[in-house]
Design an enzyme around this catalytic site. Sequence first.
Site, mmCIF file in Angstrom:
data_model
loop_
_atom_site.group_PDB
_atom_site.id
_atom_site.type_symbol
_atom_site.label_atom_id
_atom_site.label_comp_id
_atom_site.label_asym_id
_atom_site.label_seq_id
_atom_site.Cartn_x
_atom_site.Cartn_y
_atom_site.Cartn_z
ATOM 1 N N ASP A 192 1.179 1.726 -0.337
ATOM 2 C CA ASP A 192 0.093 1.216 -1.191
ATOM 3 C C ASP A 192 0.463 1.494 -2.646
ATOM 4 O OD1 ASP A 192 -2.579 1.601 -2.772
ATOM 5 O OD2 ASP A 192 -3.137 0.510 -0.974
ATOM 6 N N ASN B 66 -4.476 -5.035 -12.618
ATOM 7 C CA ASN B 66 -5.225 -6.297 -12.599
ATOM 8 C C ASN B 66 -6.318 -6.315 -13.656
ATOM 9 O OD1 ASN B 66 -3.913 -7.783 -10.652
ATOM 10 N ND2 ASN B 66 -5.122 -6.993 -8.963
ATOM 11 N N HIS C 45 -4.753 -10.871 -13.256
ATOM 12 C CA HIS C 45 -4.198 -11.082 -11.916
ATOM 13 C C HIS C 45 -2.815 -11.731 -11.965
ATOM 14 C CE1 HIS C 45 -7.667 -9.846 -9.530
ATOM 15 N NE2 HIS C 45 -8.411 -10.312 -10.533
ATOM 16 N N ASP D 257 0.238 -10.323 -9.874
ATOM 17 C CA ASP D 257 1.062 -11.121 -8.959
ATOM 18 C C ASP D 257 2.547 -10.931 -9.242
ATOM 19 O OD1 ASP D 257 -1.177 -13.998 -8.733
ATOM 20 O OD2 ASP D 257 -1.203 -12.030 -7.784
ATOM 21 N N GLU E 137 -2.444 -4.837 -2.170
ATOM 22 C CA GLU E 137 -1.233 -4.192 -2.699
ATOM 23 C C GLU E 137 -0.551 -3.335 -1.636
ATOM 24 O OE1 GLU E 137 -4.799 -1.637 -4.049
ATOM 25 O OE2 GLU E 137 -4.350 -3.689 -3.536
ATOM 26 N N ARG F 281 13.280 10.120 6.909
ATOM 27 C CA ARG F 281 12.964 10.815 5.664
ATOM 28 C C ARG F 281 13.892 10.342 4.541
ATOM 29 N NH1 ARG F 281 12.277 17.252 5.359
ATOM 30 N NH2 ARG F 281 14.391 17.216 6.204
ATOM 31 N N ARG G 162 14.442 6.915 -0.415
ATOM 32 C CA ARG G 162 14.977 5.733 -1.089
ATOM 33 C C ARG G 162 13.861 4.764 -1.479
ATOM 34 N NH1 ARG G 162 19.838 3.528 2.533
ATOM 35 N NH2 ARG G 162 20.083 2.156 0.704
#
Length: 658
Positions: free
Chosen positions: A492, A500, A505, A509, A535, A550, A555
């Site tokens: 997330d 936003n 927006h 995007d 998101e 892990r 990364r």
Amino acid sequence: MTRSLVLWVWMGLAGLGPVQASERPDWQVLERNVLAQPGPAAQVLRAWAVRLPVGSEEHDAIQALMGSAQLRLGDDVGLSHTLDTLRHGGQLAQALGDCLQGERLYVQGDAEQAERWLKRAMAGWPDAALRTAIPRLRCVEWLARVKTERHQFIEAANLYRRAIGDGKTLSLWRQSLLLSGLAQTLLYVGQWEQAQRLNTEAAGLLDQMPDALAQSEVSRVESLLYAMVPNRADEDRSLQAMEDAVSQARLADVVAQEVKTLAELAGKHVQRGDVVRGQQLAAQALELAQRERAPYLIDLAQGYLGLSLVVMNRQDEGLRLMQGVLDRLQSAGRLTPMLELLKQQAWALERVKAPELALRAHRQAQALAAEMTLNEQQAQLLALQAELDAAQIEHDRRELEAQRQLNAQALQGRQLQVRVWSAGLVILLLLLPLMWRWYARSRAAQRALAVITSQLQHQSLTDALTGLPNRRHWHQHVAHQPQASGGLCLIDLDFFKHINDRHGHAVGDEVLVAVAQRLQALLPPPHTVVRWGGEEFLIRIVDTDAERMRVWVTRLLDVLSRKPVLTQAGPLHITGSLGWGVFPVAPHGVEVPWDTALAWVDALMYHAKQQGRHRAWGLWSSQSTDVDAIAAGVNDPGRTPVAEGLRLVEQRGPGAVQ
């Protein structure tokens, strides 16, 4: 007082003698009086019923409007009698009775059954009967409202357009109501500019013919528009517009409109932090709705009252009230208000710092939104398929008709002399090119259908913005494998709402597209990267264990934050919060379904956000094989895990604070 006096004078005039040839009911005046003053309006309608011939179209329509007045007066006995009279009449009377029954069910809060009766009314309406009059348009408008509440926005918009097209000769205030209804429906599907244009057109009509009820609806939709302006919502103007809507509703003396605007105004005050004022307005709306005896209005008012109670730290009382409303909305099939109330509930719980309850409400809203979106897409596909099938059937019918004519000509030709045979041969030769064109068109239509079907299938499985597989693609991908396997990670993006709100927006995007490209570059097939929603991104890594997972997570944290995303608003620094796990769970190979695995990594991701963002929490191993015990530990990492031997690990992104 003045309005009531004028109405009673008009009533007296309406009851004078039999109807003359040039006299006909003014349906718009009658409908307006039913909405504002149902008691006196019922008297006027009774006077018309006496004067009009029993069994005529106008008499049947007067009976239906009488039923609407009885519904608003709470006269259940009179309403039942009116419905019984209409159902024993002719085709138009039966259609009007079905429409009245649909209106009754809608007011009682049962949108699913209301839709069934209203569709039945429209199907049974005689083609030549009262096509452009208010009785038919009211039925179309009620069906459009029901479709909107059941999240069938495309069908609702088409119904509103149909009513607007048929209602060109109506009074300007009535046309304004239809335009505002269409504007609100389009706003639900993100067509903000078109919705604004329609509502502005509705307001322009009222400049020529002012009307308080129509002005109230224009102001209410204007408030929604201000609250949903792309990239720059104006909450102050939205609040002012809703206050204007309440004032106009009171001036119009239409209780249903006053309840609706009061409840929505209460929600706006609560969101702005004026909780006491919001609670007062919601209580006023509830009192009016209960006086009106309209369950759908009571649910609306109770929902906003529960919202204010939650924010006032009367959480148990508020949630109990909201849950009762949610249960009734779900039972009645009113999906659109149910989704809006779930979103409000999640916001309120976040406001009072109840993260677990907020997460649950958020998940319920996400699941409902995904289900409704999928149903809407399936409905569109079915509608398109029906159109193509109808075109193919019509083509086949014409081809068969042409073939029948050809066979008849050939049979007739065999009975004629040689010259007639020659003429028949000439006709046949002339028809061959036409048949070839028909054949070519048929093949072209079939190829076009195959291409469209393939495109629609691809679109339904792909996120339009990022080009990544979407949630539906994921469910198809894992359908053949019920148990989770491999590494699963949910990402997330941190502070994405801030991006936003601050930059718009369009910039948001750009960020989503850039993140998708980075993730695809890092994890090419056979690994899977999915746009999970908003998101959020879901990643599946094959052939891995906890140690290698892990490394992958390290990364991922690095690739998200290593360099800024270049946007039209300038370079933006992006980080993410991650939850991950490897399945089956080591060391005992505990197997769980995909839904359970997703819920676990979602909870770990949520915990990573609570711990400061820009980090990851992962399920490393569990000595316990009890799935419930593992779930208890995963859902509350901050306390001692219930499952003994449960190992959860934290990884911080580059530069993350403690």
